[in-house]
Write an enzyme that holds these catalytic residues in place. Structure first.
Site, PDB file in Angstrom:
ATOM      1  CG  ASP A   1      -0.170   0.209   2.542  1.00 13.68           C
ATOM      2  OD1 ASP A   1       1.071   0.286   2.532  1.00 13.68           O
ATOM      3  OD2 ASP A   1      -0.843   0.313   3.575  1.00 13.68           O
TER       4      ASP A   1
ATOM      5  CG  ASP B   1       1.526   3.215   4.746  1.00 15.38           C
ATOM      6  OD1 ASP B   1       0.450   2.779   5.157  1.00 15.38           O
ATOM      7  OD2 ASP B   1       2.438   2.484   4.286  1.00 15.38           O
TER       8      ASP B   1
ATOM      9  CG  ASP C   1      -3.261   2.400   5.215  1.00 17.35           C
ATOM     10  OD1 ASP C   1      -4.407   2.143   4.780  1.00 17.35           O
ATOM     11  OD2 ASP C   1      -2.464   1.533   5.618  1.00 17.35           O
TER      12      ASP C   1
HETATM   13  P1  TTP Z   1       2.088  -1.015   6.700  1.00 16.86           P
HETATM   14  O1  TTP Z   1       1.596  -0.141   5.624  1.00 16.86           O
HETATM   15  O2  TTP Z   1       1.195  -2.144   7.087  1.00 16.86           O
HETATM   16  O3  TTP Z   1       3.501  -1.665   6.370  1.00 16.86           O
HETATM   17  P2  TTP Z   1       4.754  -1.138   5.526  1.00 16.86           P
HETATM   18  O4  TTP Z   1       4.460   0.171   4.892  1.00 16.86           O
HETATM   19  O5  TTP Z   1       5.919  -1.199   6.454  1.00 16.86           O
HETATM   20  O6  TTP Z   1       4.959  -2.265   4.439  1.00 16.86           O
HETATM   21  P3  TTP Z   1       4.071  -2.517   3.117  1.00 16.86           P
HETATM   22  O7  TTP Z   1       4.953  -2.271   1.958  1.00 16.86           O
HETATM   23  O8  TTP Z   1       3.653  -3.958   3.215  1.00 16.86           O
HETATM   24  O9  TTP Z   1       2.893  -1.587   3.146  1.00 16.86           O
HETATM   25  O10 TTP Z   1       2.336  -0.183   8.034  1.00 16.86           O
HETATM   26  C1  TTP Z   1       3.249   0.892   8.113  1.00 16.86           C
HETATM   27  C2  TTP Z   1       3.459   1.275   9.546  1.00 16.86           C
HETATM   28  O11 TTP Z   1       2.313   1.909  10.073  1.00 16.86           O
HETATM   29  C3  TTP Z   1       3.736   0.070  10.454  1.00 16.86           C
HETATM   30  O12 TTP Z   1       4.978   0.266  11.117  1.00 16.86           O
HETATM   31  C4  TTP Z   1       2.639   0.081  11.469  1.00 16.86           C
HETATM   32  C5  TTP Z   1       2.090   1.481  11.395  1.00 16.86           C
HETATM   33  N1  TTP Z   1       0.662   1.588  11.696  1.00 16.86           N
HETATM   34  C6  TTP Z   1       0.307   2.158  12.896  1.00 16.86           C
HETATM   35  O13 TTP Z   1       1.166   2.529  13.679  1.00 16.86           O
HETATM   36  N2  TTP Z   1      -1.017   2.309  13.194  1.00 16.86           N
HETATM   37  C7  TTP Z   1      -1.999   1.887  12.356  1.00 16.86           C
HETATM   38  O14 TTP Z   1      -3.188   2.050  12.676  1.00 16.86           O
HETATM   39  C8  TTP Z   1      -1.608   1.271  11.105  1.00 16.86           C
HETATM   40  C9  TTP Z   1      -2.642   0.789  10.133  1.00 16.86           C
HETATM   41  C10 TTP Z   1      -0.270   1.159  10.820  1.00 16.86           C
HETATM   42 MN    MN Z   2       2.656   0.441   3.813  1.00 22.92          MN
HETATM   43 MN    MN Z   3      -0.398   0.826   5.556  1.00 21.76          MN
END
Ligand code: TTP
Ligand code: MN
Ligand code: MN
Ligand code: MN
Length: 356
Positions: free
Chosen positions: A190, A192, A280
């Site tokens: 995703d 973020d 996100d």
């Molecule tokens: P992710 O998007 O799940 O993981 P990522 O970006 O490290 O890897 P990917 O390429 O698979 O997307 O989460 C990113 C960070 O956000 C992770 O360290 C956890 C944090 N997080 C929170 O702290 N609170 C939340 O509610 C959510 C959804 C994530």
């Molecule tokens: Mn991510």
């Molecule tokens: Mn995420």
């Protein structure tokens, strides 16, 4: 000779993949201890620059328990692990793995479906008594797209879209890329972002305005918005897995090819000219920005390790909202990540060094 034959054997498993399978197996069975232990073991191996050839080389490494060591020994000797092969060929594991790959389907729902004798997506979709919630419906509808990795070029294009939306709402607002892409990863599941406004108290409204703008543009395919439940008098949470309390949303956006340099990361023969992507957004009050940036940059394992270090080495509680010093009984303010590392008595750790 022996070595060459072994490395070309298709059934050979890497210790790290083996640990991830074991961790997931325990997660499906809701056994937290071994799950975290195998995740940690997988991440220890990931952080090693060299590949582990002999068990002797891993002695003295932190976080490898007896079980991890014996699994690794078996793999290094025979190229296989009996336990891992048993899990991989287990129908329940295969089914839960398949079901939880759908956005909106967690281990509990997957287990429930499995117990009812369902084994495939078509089983689920053909079962009239199953009610899919909105999130799961979107998960199935966009399954192909959101299971496919998001490229850095696509992340950049989404960054432009979010940035434009923020600036159209408020000139002094900003969007920052976080998560795996901030750690330098080339692909993600995703994208973020943290969005902020310098005016404390306006952040909730900023997020709902962004969502409205994405809807107006016709690119909002799914939206799960969660309003803030942040309480600044609360101490940071001891439990890592607890989600943070800031306003946030989990989205699926439509990304058009024309917005992406070099085109979409799509399958060959797919000529729609767009793809669905998971995004996100989190919107903390600006005085908590540094904590959120640190928390959302991850990796999850890095965050677990950092929080554990804070607690056991510094008697401090750290989470996405705040840092609290238990000795002084006071909150420690921070405007940058550097401030937080300094409070913890650590040298600054660059995002790309946080890929544990
Ligand atoms: P992710 O998007 O799940 O993981 P990522 O970006 O490290 O890897 P990917 O390429 O698979 O997307 O989460 C990113 C960070 O956000 C992770 O360290 C956890 C944090 N997080 C929170 O702290 N609170 C939340 O509610 C959510 C959804 C994530
Ligand atoms: Mn991510
Ligand atoms: Mn995420
Ligand atoms: Mn899932």
């Amino acid at each position: 000779m022996e070595d060459r034959r072994r490395s070309s054997c298709p059934c050979q498993v890497l210790p790290r993949d083996a640990f991830e399978v074991l961790a997931e197996f325990y997660e499906f069975n809701e056994v937290e201890g071994p799950c975290l232990a195998f995740r940690r073991a997988a991440s220890v191996l990931k952080s090693l620059a060299w590949s582990v050839r002999r068990l002797g080389a891993t002695e003295g490494l932190p976080c490898l328990g007896e079980r991890s060591k014996s699994v690794m020994e078996e793999i290094l000797q025979s190229g296989r692990s009996f336990e891992v092969e048993k899990i991989l060929s287990d129908e329940r594991y295969q089914t839960l793995k398949l079901f939880t790959s759908v956005f909106g389907v967690g281990p509990k729902t997957a287990e429930k479906w499995y117990r009812r004798g369902l084994r495939s997506f078509s089983d689920i979709l053909a079962e009239p008594s199953i009610h899919l919630n909105r999130m799961q419906q979107s998960g199935f509808r966009h399954y192909g797209d959101i299971s496919r990795a998001v490229s850095r070029a696509e992340a950049r294009a989404l960054g432009n879209i979010i940035d434009e939306a923020v600036r159209a709402i408020t000139a002094d607002g900003a969007a920052a890329l976080t998560g795996g892409f901030r750690r330098g990863k080339e692909f993600g599941h995703d994208v973020d972002f943290i969005v902020t406004t310098p005016e404390v108290g306006r952040e909730d409204r900023l997020l709902t305005d962004i969502i409205e703008s994405l809807k107006q543009q016709g690119i909002l395919l799914y939206c799960d918005y969660q309003a803030s439940t942040f309480d600044q008098s609360k101490l940071p949470s001891h439990k890592f897995e607890a989600m943070d309390h800031f306003a946030k949303c989990f989205l699926i956006l439509r990304l058009d090819c024309s917005r992406v340099d070099g085109g979409l990361n799509s399958v060959e023969g797919d000529s729609r000219g767009w793809r669905a992507v998971r995004v996100d957004l989190v919107s903390p009050p600006v005085d908590r920005y540094a904590f959120t940036l640190l928390g959302w940059t991850g990796s999850r394992q890095f965050e677990r390790d950092l929080r554990r270090f804070a607690r056991s080495e510094r008697r401090m509680l750290l989470d996405n909202h705040a840092l609290y010093d238990k000795t002084k009984k006071e909150f420690l303010a921070a405007t940058t990540e550097e401030d937080i590392f300094a409070h913890l008595g650590l040298e600054y750790i660059e995002p790309w060094q946080r890929n544990a």
